[in-house]
Design a protein around this motif. Structure first.
Motif, PDB file in Angstrom:
ATOM      1  N   ASP A  72      -0.371   6.040  -1.179  1.00 26.35           N
ATOM      2  CA  ASP A  72      -1.137   5.144  -0.318  1.00 26.35           C
ATOM      3  C   ASP A  72      -2.332   4.544  -1.059  1.00 26.35           C
ATOM      4  N   LEU A  73      -2.578   3.266  -0.817  1.00 28.13           N
ATOM      5  CA  LEU A  73      -3.724   2.576  -1.384  1.00 28.13           C
ATOM      6  C   LEU A  73      -4.644   2.085  -0.270  1.00 28.13           C
ATOM      7  N   SER A  74      -5.950   2.128  -0.528  1.00 29.29           N
ATOM      8  CA  SER A  74      -6.935   1.440   0.295  1.00 29.29           C
ATOM      9  C   SER A  74      -7.596   0.383  -0.570  1.00 29.29           C
TER      10      SER A  74
ATOM     11  N   THR B  91       0.819  -1.219   0.000  1.00 30.34           N
ATOM     12  CA  THR B  91       0.000   0.000   0.000  1.00 30.34           C
ATOM     13  C   THR B  91       0.850   1.266   0.000  1.00 30.34           C
ATOM     14  N   HIS B  92       2.030   1.196   0.603  1.00 30.42           N
ATOM     15  CA  HIS B  92       3.012   2.281   0.550  1.00 30.42           C
ATOM     16  C   HIS B  92       4.335   1.716   1.044  1.00 30.42           C
ATOM     17  N   MET B  93       5.387   2.517   1.005  1.00 31.80           N
ATOM     18  CA  MET B  93       6.733   1.980   1.114  1.00 31.80           C
ATOM     19  C   MET B  93       7.322   1.935   2.516  1.00 31.80           C
TER      20      MET B  93
ATOM     21  N   SER C 225       1.398  -2.626  -6.583  1.00 33.37           N
ATOM     22  CA  SER C 225       1.478  -1.334  -5.894  1.00 33.37           C
ATOM     23  C   SER C 225       0.926  -0.249  -6.799  1.00 33.37           C
ATOM     24  N   ALA C 226       0.936   0.987  -6.295  1.00 28.94           N
ATOM     25  CA  ALA C 226       0.420   2.125  -7.047  1.00 28.94           C
ATOM     26  C   ALA C 226       1.298   2.406  -8.265  1.00 28.94           C
ATOM     27  N   ASP C 227       0.671   2.938  -9.304  1.00 28.27           N
ATOM     28  CA  ASP C 227       1.358   3.263 -10.552  1.00 28.27           C
ATOM     29  C   ASP C 227       2.035   4.625 -10.406  1.00 28.27           C
ATOM     30  N   LYS C 228       3.311   4.615 -10.047  1.00 26.29           N
ATOM     31  CA  LYS C 228       4.071   5.850  -9.867  1.00 26.29           C
ATOM     32  C   LYS C 228       5.346   5.796 -10.709  1.00 26.29           C
ATOM     33  N   SER C 229       5.703   6.927 -11.285  1.00 26.24           N
ATOM     34  CA  SER C 229       6.857   6.961 -12.188  1.00 26.24           C
ATOM     35  C   SER C 229       8.182   6.956 -11.437  1.00 26.24           C
ATOM     36  N   GLN C 230       8.184   7.442 -10.192  1.00 23.02           N
ATOM     37  CA  GLN C 230       9.421   7.482  -9.406  1.00 23.02           C
ATOM     38  C   GLN C 230       9.285   6.636  -8.150  1.00 23.02           C
TER      39      GLN C 230
END
Length: 258
Positions: free
Chosen positions: A157-159, A60-62, A83-88
């Motif tokens: 963050d993901l829920s 959900t987060h790092m 996990s979340a789609d993030k470029s960095q």
């Protein structure tokens, strides 16, 4: 009728939730590095299932208690990491590496506060997920689960919302210590944090599964209280140090949870 049973496991410094199906398993967060043997033993000995039934582990987060065990679980089970789609990377560059060290140190602080024996919490600062998701996506292989982006604590963050039962896992969005709710630490984006609380309230969940706390039915009035009492300013280690240097005191930030 859903064939999913959601089981709460007591992790090293947090609650971890396992979604159990007749033919597959889903871990709702990457837990701490010391939790990996506990999760594997639970699958083998309590569920009496092969560990390869664990198909997806969500990060959900790092932070150490949400990402720390993911890579080892993948190595042991062959599961996919989502996990979340993030470029960095969250821990990007030199400042990110320093933040990773600080966050790991805060995890040791939390463990000491909880009376836990010291254990190795080290994990890679960089995550390389097999699956990335965006707001509203369904989880591959588990389409009874919907992902919602609920940033504020971090930027990613993901829920996780179980559609049939309307239960939601909110990771560190909502924390209950003893008899009171507290905001997580840090808060990197207060406006985003409040919006995330509003988003989860709008789901009208039957139950909220907290990483720091337990399962709890939270009504609309309590959500409104959480929104009103949410921090209005950034709360990070850097902000705390800056405030201490400028004013000679802290703002009473809760650093039980980062």
């Amino acid at each position: 009728m859903s064939l999913c049973e959601i089981i709460r496991l007591d992790g090293y410094i947090q609650s971890t939730y396992l979604a159990v199906y007749p033919d597959k398993l889903l871990l709702l967060d990457g837990c701490c590095r010391p939790d990996v043997p506990m999760v594997l033993n639970y699958i083998r000995n309590i569920l009496q299932r092969p560990v390869t039934d664990l198909k997806v582990v969500i990060v959900t987060h790092m932070h150490p208690d949400h990402a720390g065990g993911a890579a080892k679980l993948k190595k042991s089970t062959g599961c996919q990491i989502l996990s979340a789609d993030k470029s960095q990377q969250w821990y990007n560059g030199i400042s990110g590496q320093l933040m990773h060290l600080v966050d790991t140190g805060l995890a040791y602080y939390v463990a000491k506060r909880q009376g836990c024996r010291p254990k190795n919490l080290w994990y890679s600062a960089h995550l390389h997920p097999d699956i990335t998701v965006q707001d509203g996506d369904l989880i591959p292989e588990f389409d009874d689960w919907q992902v919602f982006e609920t940033p504020g604590h971090t930027d990613r963050d993901l829920s996780l919302f179980h559609l049939p039962s309307r239960q939601v896992y909110t990771a560190d969005l909502i924390i209950k210590l003893r008899h009171k709710f507290v905001a997580p630490f840090p808060i990197y984006d207060p406006k985003a944090y409040i919006s995330s609380l509003q988003k989860v309230k709008a789901l009208n969940p039957s139950n909220v599964m907290m990483a720091h706390g337990r399962e709890l039915a939270i009504d609309a009035a309590t959500f409104d209280m959480l929104i009103v009492q949410a921090p209005k300013h950034r709360r990070t280690v850097k902000d705390t140090i800056r405030h201490k240097l400028l004013w000679g005191k802290s703002e009473g930030f809760n650093i039980f949870k980062w």
